[in-house]
Design a protein around this motif. Sequence first.
Motif, PDB file in Angstrom:
ATOM      1  N   VAL A   1       0.777  -1.354   0.092  1.00 56.77           N
ATOM      2  CA  VAL A   1       0.152  -0.052   0.375  1.00 56.77           C
ATOM      3  C   VAL A   1       0.760   1.377   0.128  1.00 56.77           C
ATOM      4  O   VAL A   1       1.720   1.417   0.369  1.00 56.77           O
ATOM      5  CB  VAL A   1      -1.550   0.075   1.071  1.00 56.77           C
ATOM      6  CG1 VAL A   1      -1.945  -1.477   0.890  1.00 56.77           C
ATOM      7  CG2 VAL A   1      -0.567  -0.090   2.280  1.00 56.77           C
TER       8      VAL A   1
ATOM      9  N   PRO B   1       1.416   4.586   1.475  1.00 57.15           N
ATOM     10  CA  PRO B   1       0.932   5.382   3.221  1.00 57.15           C
ATOM     11  C   PRO B   1       0.100   6.140   3.307  1.00 57.15           C
ATOM     12  O   PRO B   1      -1.584   6.198   3.749  1.00 57.15           O
ATOM     13  CB  PRO B   1       1.588   5.433   4.088  1.00 57.15           C
ATOM     14  CG  PRO B   1       2.655   4.568   3.145  1.00 57.15           C
ATOM     15  CD  PRO B   1       2.685   4.542   1.929  1.00 57.15           C
TER      16      PRO B   1
ATOM     17  N   THR C   1      -5.262   7.090   2.269  1.00 56.52           N
ATOM     18  CA  THR C   1      -4.666   6.267   3.285  1.00 56.52           C
ATOM     19  C   THR C   1      -4.399   5.244   2.961  1.00 56.52           C
ATOM     20  O   THR C   1      -5.498   4.444   2.842  1.00 56.52           O
ATOM     21  CB  THR C   1      -4.822   6.286   4.597  1.00 56.52           C
ATOM     22  OG1 THR C   1      -6.069   6.154   5.190  1.00 56.52           O
ATOM     23  CG2 THR C   1      -4.271   7.611   5.097  1.00 56.52           C
ATOM     24  N   ASP C   2      -3.649   4.138   3.088  1.00 53.78           N
ATOM     25  CA  ASP C   2      -3.270   2.171   2.297  1.00 53.78           C
ATOM     26  C   ASP C   2      -3.744   2.319   1.329  1.00 53.78           C
ATOM     27  O   ASP C   2      -4.777   1.330   1.359  1.00 53.78           O
ATOM     28  CB  ASP C   2      -3.699   1.743   3.641  1.00 53.78           C
ATOM     29  CG  ASP C   2      -3.344   2.233   5.142  1.00 53.78           C
ATOM     30  OD1 ASP C   2      -2.470   2.545   5.053  1.00 53.78           O
ATOM     31  OD2 ASP C   2      -3.960   2.352   6.245  1.00 53.78           O
TER      32      ASP C   2
ATOM     33  N   PHE D   1      -9.163   0.888   3.470  1.00 52.45           N
ATOM     34  CA  PHE D   1      -8.639  -0.998   3.516  1.00 52.45           C
ATOM     35  C   PHE D   1      -9.333  -1.227   4.596  1.00 52.45           C
ATOM     36  O   PHE D   1      -8.868  -2.863   4.002  1.00 52.45           O
ATOM     37  CB  PHE D   1      -7.280  -0.067   4.364  1.00 52.45           C
ATOM     38  CG  PHE D   1      -6.356  -1.372   4.576  1.00 52.45           C
ATOM     39  CD1 PHE D   1      -5.371  -1.987   3.410  1.00 52.45           C
ATOM     40  CD2 PHE D   1      -5.968  -2.453   5.071  1.00 52.45           C
ATOM     41  CE1 PHE D   1      -4.680  -3.313   3.187  1.00 52.45           C
ATOM     42  CE2 PHE D   1      -5.440  -3.690   5.461  1.00 52.45           C
ATOM     43  CZ  PHE D   1      -4.471  -4.196   4.167  1.00 52.45           C
TER      44      PHE D   1
END
Length: 114
Positions: free
Chosen positions: A14, A16, A22-23, A67
């Motif tokens: 991923v 960040p 995010t992810d 995520f």
Amino acid sequence: MSISYTWDVNTVDVYPTDGNYTDVIYNVHWRLNATDTEVDAEGNPYTASVYGTQSLDTSDLSDFTDFDSVTSSQVQGWVESAMGEEEVQSLKDGLDANIAGQITPTSISKTLVA
């Protein structure tokens, strides 16, 4: 001979952060397993597997899934879509050939006793 296939797509890479997200999953480590209903002399099914990685296109995140909400079946769908039907079928055909070779080998190794 009836072969079933299962995907293992639980390991991913991923970013960040990617913009406001995010992810962000961008790469999937996958394994495709094949299991035949036919069994060997010890009663174990014939099996074969192949593994690799698949990059995912992250240029359009309009359908982004957090995520923590991503499922294995969702990732499997992304992998199969990124590979394309021909590549997925080619992988399955290779696994089928591997199992067929286990059931009816065209070559075997033997040890000399002399």
